[in-house]
Design a protein around this motif. Structure first.
Motif, short mmCIF file in Angstrom:
data_model
loop_
_atom_site.label_atom_id
_atom_site.label_comp_id
_atom_site.label_asym_id
_atom_site.label_seq_id
_atom_site.Cartn_x
_atom_site.Cartn_y
_atom_site.Cartn_z
N THR A 1 0.80 -1.21 0.00
CA THR A 1 0.00 0.00 0.00
C THR A 1 0.84 1.27 0.00
O THR A 1 0.31 2.36 -0.13
CB THR A 1 -0.93 0.01 1.22
OG1 THR A 1 -0.16 -0.20 2.41
CG2 THR A 1 -1.97 -1.09 1.10
N GLN B 1 -6.32 4.61 -1.38
CA GLN B 1 -7.08 3.36 -1.26
C GLN B 1 -7.90 3.07 -2.51
O GLN B 1 -7.95 1.92 -2.98
CB GLN B 1 -8.00 3.43 -0.04
CG GLN B 1 -8.68 2.12 0.31
CD GLN B 1 -7.73 1.10 0.90
OE1 GLN B 1 -6.74 1.47 1.52
NE2 GLN B 1 -8.04 -0.17 0.71
N HIS B 2 -8.54 4.08 -3.09
CA HIS B 2 -9.42 3.83 -4.23
C HIS B 2 -8.65 3.36 -5.46
O HIS B 2 -9.19 2.67 -6.33
CB HIS B 2 -10.23 5.08 -4.56
CG HIS B 2 -9.44 6.20 -5.18
ND1 HIS B 2 -8.66 7.07 -4.44
CD2 HIS B 2 -9.31 6.58 -6.49
CE1 HIS B 2 -8.09 7.94 -5.25
NE2 HIS B 2 -8.46 7.67 -6.49
N MET C 1 -6.32 1.22 -5.52
CA MET C 1 -5.98 -0.19 -5.41
C MET C 1 -7.03 -1.09 -6.04
O MET C 1 -6.79 -2.28 -6.27
CB MET C 1 -5.79 -0.56 -3.94
CG MET C 1 -4.63 0.17 -3.27
SD MET C 1 -4.56 -0.08 -1.47
CE MET C 1 -4.24 -1.85 -1.38
N THR C 2 -8.19 -0.52 -6.34
CA THR C 2 -9.28 -1.30 -6.95
C THR C 2 -9.87 -0.60 -8.16
O THR C 2 -10.96 -0.95 -8.60
CB THR C 2 -10.39 -1.56 -5.91
OG1 THR C 2 -10.85 -0.30 -5.39
CG2 THR C 2 -9.89 -2.42 -4.77
N SER C 3 -9.17 0.39 -8.71
CA SER C 3 -9.72 1.14 -9.83
C SER C 3 -9.30 0.53 -11.16
O SER C 3 -9.68 -0.61 -11.47
CB SER C 3 -9.27 2.60 -9.74
OG SER C 3 -7.85 2.70 -9.76
N THR C 4 -8.53 1.25 -11.96
CA THR C 4 -8.05 0.75 -13.24
C THR C 4 -6.53 0.86 -13.31
O THR C 4 -5.92 1.65 -12.58
CB THR C 4 -8.66 1.54 -14.42
OG1 THR C 4 -8.17 2.90 -14.38
CG2 THR C 4 -10.18 1.54 -14.36
N TRP D 1 -3.21 -10.22 -8.52
CA TRP D 1 -2.90 -9.23 -7.50
C TRP D 1 -2.92 -9.89 -6.12
O TRP D 1 -3.59 -10.89 -5.90
CB TRP D 1 -3.93 -8.10 -7.51
CG TRP D 1 -3.81 -7.14 -8.64
CD1 TRP D 1 -4.62 -7.05 -9.74
CD2 TRP D 1 -2.82 -6.11 -8.79
NE1 TRP D 1 -4.20 -6.04 -10.56
CE2 TRP D 1 -3.10 -5.43 -10.01
CE3 TRP D 1 -1.73 -5.70 -8.02
CZ2 TRP D 1 -2.33 -4.37 -10.47
CZ3 TRP D 1 -0.96 -4.63 -8.48
CH2 TRP D 1 -1.25 -3.98 -9.68
N PHE E 1 -4.76 -5.31 -3.48
CA PHE E 1 -4.97 -4.78 -4.82
C PHE E 1 -5.92 -5.70 -5.59
O PHE E 1 -5.85 -6.93 -5.47
CB PHE E 1 -3.65 -4.68 -5.58
CG PHE E 1 -2.79 -3.51 -5.19
CD1 PHE E 1 -2.75 -2.37 -5.97
CD2 PHE E 1 -2.03 -3.55 -4.03
CE1 PHE E 1 -1.96 -1.29 -5.60
CE2 PHE E 1 -1.23 -2.49 -3.65
CZ PHE E 1 -1.20 -1.34 -4.45
N SER E 2 -6.79 -5.10 -6.38
CA SER E 2 -7.72 -5.87 -7.20
C SER E 2 -8.12 -5.04 -8.42
O SER E 2 -9.24 -4.55 -8.52
CB SER E 2 -8.96 -6.26 -6.37
OG SER E 2 -9.86 -7.03 -7.14
N ILE E 3 -7.19 -4.89 -9.34
CA ILE E 3 -7.43 -4.12 -10.57
C ILE E 3 -7.57 -5.12 -11.71
O ILE E 3 -6.59 -5.58 -12.30
CB ILE E 3 -6.27 -3.13 -10.83
CG1 ILE E 3 -6.10 -2.21 -9.61
CG2 ILE E 3 -6.52 -2.32 -12.09
CD1 ILE E 3 -4.90 -1.28 -9.70
N GLU E 4 -8.80 -5.46 -12.01
CA GLU E 4 -9.09 -6.56 -12.91
C GLU E 4 -8.52 -6.36 -14.31
O GLU E 4 -8.04 -7.31 -14.94
CB GLU E 4 -10.61 -6.78 -13.00
CG GLU E 4 -11.25 -7.23 -11.68
CD GLU E 4 -10.73 -8.57 -11.21
OE1 GLU E 4 -10.34 -9.38 -12.06
OE2 GLU E 4 -10.70 -8.79 -9.98
#
Length: 525
Positions: free
Chosen positions: A131, A159-160, A162-165, A218, A222-225
């Protein structure tokens, strides 16, 4: 005494006896509950036993599975290389994932040397492993002067993001790097001048070249698909170009590879590196002829993973689970079970968040002092730091001193097992490359003119990460475990050396070594 007085006396005696019975009953019940709590501790101690025999079984299993993880059809040139290896093991049947890092070490079969020349100039590095991420600038002065200076800036990842694009994440990283570059003197000149950058990306990556690799998945929140399956370096390079930066990604590495690079840059006897922090990584130097396939894959799907027994991300939750079990067995932690039921609430770290080189490839981050370490190493008579952490983190107020002592013991048992298993992992690597002193000439004994000698070669393992750097008891148990496994004759030749900012500075060094010359024409130190 009249009848009335006698009756009162009898009544008082009955009441007194009743109170005594209740009191004794409560004491017996309380003692039984406490004995059950102590029983939980004894059960933990037995389950976490790490006898020297069992540790050596882990060492042997590590070496066997590292061979298996590198096995396949086909052959490769007789060069040393850098390989990433992921811990994914059951304690009874350790199996590993092996990934080539494509950093060729063009050296004789008996010499483990990294590629470093007379590098000069300014090189950059980005270190993304959790992070937080770091931006570094390293000034190299050539072989004689080596590192003239370095600057490091730490930045939290919003934080946002880590899951955006992937575009949004790398745009933020590119902007941060641009602002960092602009703070140099002669700003315009610096922006226009071509630079090389090393990118430490501590997530599961299938390396394609020394400077590119595909993200497998990830970890660490982290979860950036949209980025899974993409080339990590391409994503960064596009962001740098968008920001007008003339910076080329010259090396993509795992954090352990960077740590090994820096360790070897300062000490040529460094042949392995270990990260012991939020997660656990390791890397070591291996002859390419021993790596029959370029992308080894050997997995095990069952049981508790070896990495989960030794990494900072998990130790706190192991302790939490034990305390919860104790709370369920007794009333000494009345009213706190709901907080204890929250997974990872007792984080081991307050996170702001090889060899081709073999890297035992798991997650690692940059941490602050461990909550477990703070409780474990509380030497105050009343264990006030333990009380504070229990109160602030778990809302456990007024925990008796004897219960706090029990919690300290839990921390000790969990930490000692973790450190000794980590020690077995390190010795497993040394065994694989013949540096454990048990394999004759290839076992680390020197060789000259075809004749063997009995002199052991000095072996240095660079170690980085919060558990090793900030947790004194963990470090002591780790050193104790390595020495115990190797034995008195071999242990003095193996040095565990602390490394600082190795993952980032090492990436800059590797960027320098890969910046302009063909690898096959590089002169070794």
């Amino acid at each position: 005494m009249g009848k009335l007085g006698f009756g009162i006396a009898v009544s008082c005696a009955v009441v007194t006896c009743a109170i005594a019975v209740v009191f004794v009953s409560r004491r017996v019940k309380s003692r039984r509950k406490w004995n059950r709590v102590v029983g939980v501790l004894k059960e933990l101690e037995e389950g976490c036993s790490t006898s020297i025999g069992r540790l050596r079984q882990v060492v042997d299993a590590m070496a066997v599975e590292m061979h298996a993880g590198l096995a396949s059809d086909g052959g490769r040139p007789r060069y040393h290389n850098v390989v990433d290896v992921k811990f994914d093991q059951n304690i009874a049947a350790i199996e590993l994932l092996c990934f080539s890092s494509f950093l060729i070490l063009n050296s004789p079969a008996e010499n483990f040397f990294l590629i470093f020349r007379n590098e000069k100039g300014t090189y950059y590095a980005l270190d993304l492993g959790g992070t937080n991420f770091r931006v570094l600038r390293v000034q190299l002065g050539g072989k004689s002067s080596k590192i003239l200076g370095q600057e490091v800036e730490r930045q939290p990842i919003p934080q946002h993001l880590m899951t955006s694009t992937s575009e949004e994440l790398f745009d933020f990283i590119g902007l941060t790097l641009k602002q960092f570059v602009e703070r140099e003197n002669n700003t315009q000149l610096q922006l226009d001048m071509k630079r090389e950058l090393g990118f430490t990306f501590s997530f599961p990556v299938r390396q394609i070249t020394a400077s590119s690799g595909i993200l497998i998945k990830w970890t660490k929140g982290f979860s950036i698909e949209d980025m899974v399956g993409k080339d990590v370096s391409d994503c960064l390079q596009q962001a740098l170009t968008k920001r007008g930066l003339n910076i080329q990604v010259a090396a993509l590495v795992n954090d352990t590879v960077g740590t090994l690079a820096l360790g070897h840059y300062h000490d040529e006897d460094t042949v392995a590196a270990v990260i012991i922090g939020t997660g656990t990584n390791a890397c070591y130097v291996e002859r390419t002829e021993a790596i029959i396939k370029s992308q080894g894959l050997h997995t095990n799907s069952g049981g508790m993973g070896f990495e989960k027994m030794i990494s900072g991300m998990y130790l706190g939750d192991i302790v939490r689970r034990v305390i919860l079990r104790m709370a369920q067995e007794s009333d000494i932690f009345v009213g706190v079970a709901s907080r204890l039921s929250v997974p990872f609430i007792l984080r081991c770290f307050a996170v702001a968040a090889g060899l081709f080189i073999i890297s035992l490839f798991m997650n690692s981050g940059h941490e602050h002092i461990s909550l477990i370490a703070a409780m474990h190493e509380d030497d105050s008579p009343d264990l006030r730091e333990v009380a504070r952490i229990l109160r602030d983190t778990l809302q456990m107020c007024d925990v008796p001193l004897k219960a706090r002592k029990l919690i300290v013991r839990v921390c000790d048992v969990v930490t000692r097992r973790a450190a000794r298993l980590a020690a077995a992992g390190i010795v497993g690597i040394l065994k694989k490359i013949g540096r454990d002193g048990n394999s004759g000439i290839t076992g680390g004994r020197s060789k000259s003119g075809g004749e063997s000698t009995n002199k052991m070669r000095r072996t240095v393992v660079a170690v980085e990460g919060g558990l090793f750097a900030s947790y004194t008891m963990f470090r002591e148990y780790l050193n104790e475990g390595v020495s115990e496994i190797l034995g008195d004759e071999i242990a003095p030749f193996v040095v565990l050396k602390a490394s600082e900012d190795g993952s980032g500075i090492g990436a800059a060094l590797l960027a320098a070594s890969h910046s302009s010359s063909d690898v096959d024409n590089v002169r070794l130190l």
